[in-house]
Every structure is written in C-alpha cells, then in structure tokens.
Design an enzyme around this catalytic site. Structure first.
Site, PDB file in Angstrom:
ATOM      1  CG  ASP A  45      -2.184   0.729   1.084  1.00  0.00           C
ATOM      2  OD1 ASP A  45      -2.423   1.253  -0.015  1.00  0.00           O
ATOM      3  OD2 ASP A  45      -2.959   0.789   2.061  1.00  0.00           O
ATOM      4  CG  ASP A  46      -0.531   4.790   0.166  1.00  0.00           C
ATOM      5  OD1 ASP A  46      -1.363   4.164  -0.522  1.00  0.00           O
ATOM      6  OD2 ASP A  46      -0.834   5.807   0.817  1.00  0.00           O
ATOM      7  CB  CYS A  84      -6.512   2.554  -2.005  1.00  0.00           C
ATOM      8  SG  CYS A  84      -5.232   3.125  -0.896  1.00  0.00           S
ATOM      9  CG  HIS A 138     -10.319   0.543  -0.618  1.00  0.00           C
ATOM     10  ND1 HIS A 138      -9.077   1.078  -0.362  1.00  0.00           N
ATOM     11  CD2 HIS A 138     -11.206   1.290   0.065  1.00  0.00           C
ATOM     12  CE1 HIS A 138      -9.218   2.110   0.436  1.00  0.00           C
ATOM     13  NE2 HIS A 138     -10.496   2.264   0.714  1.00  0.00           N
ATOM     14  CG  HIS A 351      -1.401   4.846  -5.073  1.00  0.00           C
ATOM     15  ND1 HIS A 351      -0.743   5.533  -4.088  1.00  0.00           N
ATOM     16  CD2 HIS A 351      -2.461   4.256  -4.471  1.00  0.00           C
ATOM     17  CE1 HIS A 351      -1.390   5.379  -2.948  1.00  0.00           C
ATOM     18  NE2 HIS A 351      -2.428   4.591  -3.143  1.00  0.00           N
TER      19      HIS A 351
END
Ligand SMILES: [Ca+2]
Length: 513
Positions: A45-46, A84, A138, A351
């Site tokens: 994530d991220d 997300c 998500h 991302h």
C-alpha cells in the site's frame, strides 16, 4: 498475450518440457492442474519506487532488491489512478477506471462490471487455490468469488504507544457525545449476494503521522500478515496456489517498529528541492494533501515545517523497510519450502506517493511521483533475471502477464497486454504511452499520458470545451518543474500529444499487439 510470447518465454523455462501441453485449447478446469507455476502476488500500500533497486541509495530495502535481482524490474510502470480502490480495482480486473467506473473509495467494481472475472478468480477457474491476505481489494470491498477460502485480514492496533491509542479513543468518544461522529455506512448492497457495493465514509479519528515504538514486527498488521502468509505457504505447498499477500505500510501513519527507524538514525534526509506547483501548472493539478493534514500535529493549512518534512520522509523510508522485511520473511519461506522454482512472484505498490515534490504529499494527483509505481516480476527460468527495463508498463498489464507466465490463455476484455516479451527482451520497442487519470470535484477528469520523453495532461469538465493542459519534458526538466504546454513553440507538439491522448491506449500499443 499470444502464443508466440509465451512459447518464446517457456522455451527457456526450467520446466519447459512439462509445459508443452498447456495451451488455450485445454479445458479451463484442467489448465491449473496441469500448470507448473504457483503465483505469489504481493501488494504494497502506497509504496512508490523509493527502493534500493530503483536507485534510491538511502532506502534500505534488501529483500525487494533481492527479488528484483532475480526478476525483471519495470523502471517506468504506471498505475491507472493514483489512489487505493481505483488502482486496485483496475489492476485486479485488468480494466481501466473508465471501464470499472471506480474513481473513489466508495464504489465496488461489481456495480459497473457485475460479471467481470477478476485476476484471482480467473486463476481459481483454472484450478488454482486462491487466497487473499490483508489489503488486496480496498477494505470494505472484498470480492468473495475471487477466493477459494474467505479473505483473511489482520486485527492489529494502528499505534504502539498506549498514549496515542488512548487519545484516539477519547477523541472518538468526545465526538460521539457531541453527536458529530459518523459511522461508516453501507448504502448499497447486491440484493442476491448481500455484497457491499457502495459505502459512505464515516469519521476517521487520526493519531500522529509517525511513530517508532520498540515492539516486535507482529504487533502490527504487516508482521501478522507475514506470519499468516508463512502459515498459508506451509498449508498450500502441495497445491497449485495463487496467494495474494497485502501489506499496509508505508501507508500513513508511518508506524513501524523502532528497529526500522534505527536503520535511518544516521541518514541525512532533506526536503524536496521543488516544493511548489510546477511553473504554469493549472491549480486543478494540486490535491492539497488533506489525507496527511488529518493527522495529529500536521498543519490544517499551509506548509509543513522543514523538520516535519524531514521526519515524514524518514518515516516513509522506515515504514517501507518494515514492509520490506516482512516480504523477505515470506519469500524466504517460499525458498525454504523449495517452492521458488515453481512460483511466479509479482510485487507492486498500488500507486506512487509524493514526498513534498510539487508541494504535494500523499497521492491523488496525475503527477509523475503519484502515478509511477514499483513493479517487479520474478518467474522461474526467466531468460534475463536481474534486468531492468525502461519500457513503459501499466498496471492493467499485470493480469495478462501473470496469465502468460503461468501458461493460461489470456482472456478477452483485458485492457493491458502481457509484459513477457519485455521480460525476454528488456530493450525492445514497446508501448508508446502509459495512461492514468484522476477526477476532481465538479465533474472534472484529468487524463494524463507518459511517453518516453513527456508527460502530457488535460483537465476538463465533462461536456465542456475548456481544457487545462500540462506538459513536462523530462529530457530538459527531469523533475517536471515547468509546464511548457503554453509555449508558442510547442503548439505542434501539444497538438500531437493531444491526439495521442484522444486516441487512447489501444493506439499506443506496440506494433502487432
Ligand atoms: Ca494505496
């Protein structure tokens, strides 16, 4: 993508002989049973490419670096929307946001695509045992038909310091007494399955943006997830499996055990040297980083102090190192069980993330830093392990690439192409552009396109002619600090890029694809 690329790849595979019979002619229910390869699907994530293997020397990410050394690193991979749920929905369905219609965190892709076969579901249909751990879709928008067993998620505190947890509890209590606290709401469900299709976000009470408690890895979610993944590998080792393992850090807050912060105790971090919107960039491009501002101690408006910026950058690195260590545990277990030679590994960060560049933090933009993502494939017997490619790749390519690597037929309707030809020949001419998009309030959509040299972006309100344009030339301006779209001498270039953007992804595919 096609018989040629798969055959070409498999010719070099260790198990080439065993693969000869796998083809699109095989009944789908048997293909997985006959396929030699498992899939370990690692979602972070991220995570932007702030990694040693991407040339960031300060980043201490030995496990992801080792994975890259055994596989193919895509140096110019892009997500289709930098937040997300839209990016995950796109990657996992192999469709772009304009097809999934998921542009926010409140909408399930099964509203627009009720019958879509997701990537794990496709492997399940082909005889694989598919299992999802932690954040794959998500949160709140799981897709039970993707999995052979119910999705598993860790239950862990967000912070280690009891004082931080207490402060969150007390603030939540205060808002409830005041009558201003809103619970998350489900506003639409599938009448047949009860699946949550649309939600309304409630109040989120946040603690500090970073924390470094002296605790064990598995006090927090990602350590628990690594433990669970190891358990699953042991259970699944004799099955043909597709194991999806999601890690939550480096998503905010940058909470990681102290030992990962200690890795950076002597590292000197400095704020980004371009902490302002690019020159001549429309204001619409900016997202104003409300996500970060919601954390305790962060400014509700205006800039961060230099000290805050530095601590956030340090925290981002520490949180990424924490996740890197968990990934190492899982991959090492795969090795220990002797499964590596028959397991395809893909690692992706959902991302990018701006660390102060262009005056931005977090994601939610169309800038290079928000759309560029880490993407690494490591497959048994691959022709050129340890190579990096500058060919353009998109997250919609992940689905067909995994099919191709596993020897499964690539289903119709996907909006990306297999990257196996690039894994075989990292310098081959490839896509002419990678496409991303981001909406803004007021029915505005920003479409952006990365070519070998430029990033070109258009923002427009639906049905209106007025368009705000950005153009960055990375050859003369590597950090994208000046938009040159309005310069008279670029009129023809802008017209050409406008046409390419309008023509879209199909026109940007490599010759013959
Ligand atoms: Ca994310």
């Amino acid at each position: 993508m096609d018989g040629f690329s798969r055959r070409d790849f498999l010719r070099t595979a260790l198990m080439a002989g065993a693969y000869a019979g796998v083809s699109s002619l095989m009944p789908s229910s048997l293909a997985g049973d006959e396929s030699e390869y498992n899939v370990l699907f690692i979602a972070v994530d991220d995570l932007r490419p702030q990694l040693g293997c991407y040339g960031v020397s300060k980043a201490k990410t030995p496990n992801i670096d080792a994975l890259a050394a055994s596989g193919t690193l895509f140096n110019r991979a892009y997500c289709q929307q930098a937040v997300c749920s839209p990016t995950r929905s796109s990657l996992l369905t192999g469709r772009r946001p304009d097809t999934t219609k998921v542009y926010d965190l409140q909408t399930h892709f099964r509203i627009a695509l009720p019958d879509v076969v997701t990537l794990p579901e496709y492997f399940k249909q082909h005889g694989y045992f598919t299992q999802g751990l932690s954040k794959i879709y998500h949160p709140g928008f799981d897709d039970p038909q993707s999995w052979s067993v119910p999705h598993w998620g860790p239950t862990a505190p967000n912070y280690g310091d009891p004082e931080d947890l207490k402060a969150i509890r007390e603030e939540t209590q205060r808002l409830k007494q005041e009558g201003t606290f809103k619970e998350n709401e489900v506003v639409q469900t599938d009448p047949n399955t009860g699946l949550t299709l649309r939600t309304k976000r409630g109040t989120m009470v946040k603690g500090p943006a970073w924390e470094a408690p002296d605790v064990a890895d598995n006090v927090f979610a990602d350590g628990m997830t690594a433990d669970k993944a190891i358990e699953c590998l042991n259970e699944l080792k004799d099955k043909r499996f597709f194991l999806a393992v999601g890690f939550l850090k480096p998503h905010l807050p940058f909470v990681a055990p102290k030992k990962y912060y200690d890795l950076y105790a002597d590292t000197k971090f400095t704020p980004a040297d371009n902490p302002h919107l690019p020159t001549d960039c429309p204001e619409l491009a900016s997202a104003h980083w409300g996500e970060l501002r919601a954390y305790k101690g962060m400014p509700k408006q205006g800039d961060l102090t230099e000290q805050q910026a530095v601590e956030l950058i340090r925290g981002y690195h520490a949180a990424a190192s924490y996740t890197d260590a968990q990934i190492g545990k899982v991959v090492n277990e795969l090795d220990r069980l002797g499964l590596r030679k028959k397991t395809i590994i893909v690692l992706w960060g959902d991302h990018g993330w701006q660390l102060g560049e262009h005056g931005e933090w977090c994601k939610h933009t169309n800038f290079e830093e928000a759309t560029r993502v880490p993407l690494i494939f490591s497959a048994p017997g691959q022709k050129k392990p340890g190579t990096k490619t500058d060919d353009l790749a998109e997250f919609v390519d992940v689905y067909p690439t995994l099919c191709d690597l596993a020897g499964l037929p690539i289903p119709k309707g996907l909006e990306g192409i297999s990257l196996v030809p690039v894994m075989n020949d990292p310098k081959r001419p490839w896509k002419k552009a990678a496409f991303s998009q981001y909406p803004r309030p007021g029915n505005i959509m920003g479409y952006t396109m990365r070519t070998d040299r430029y990033r070109y972006t258009e923002w427009a309100e639906s049905g209106k002619d007025r368009v705000s344009v950005e153009l960055y030339d990375y050859k003369t301006d590597p950090k994208g600090n000046v938009s040159i779209a309005g310069k008279p001498e670029n009129k023809e270039l802008v017209a050409k890029l406008h046409k390419m953007l309008q023509d879209g992804w199909k026109s940007a595919l490599p010759e013959g694809r």
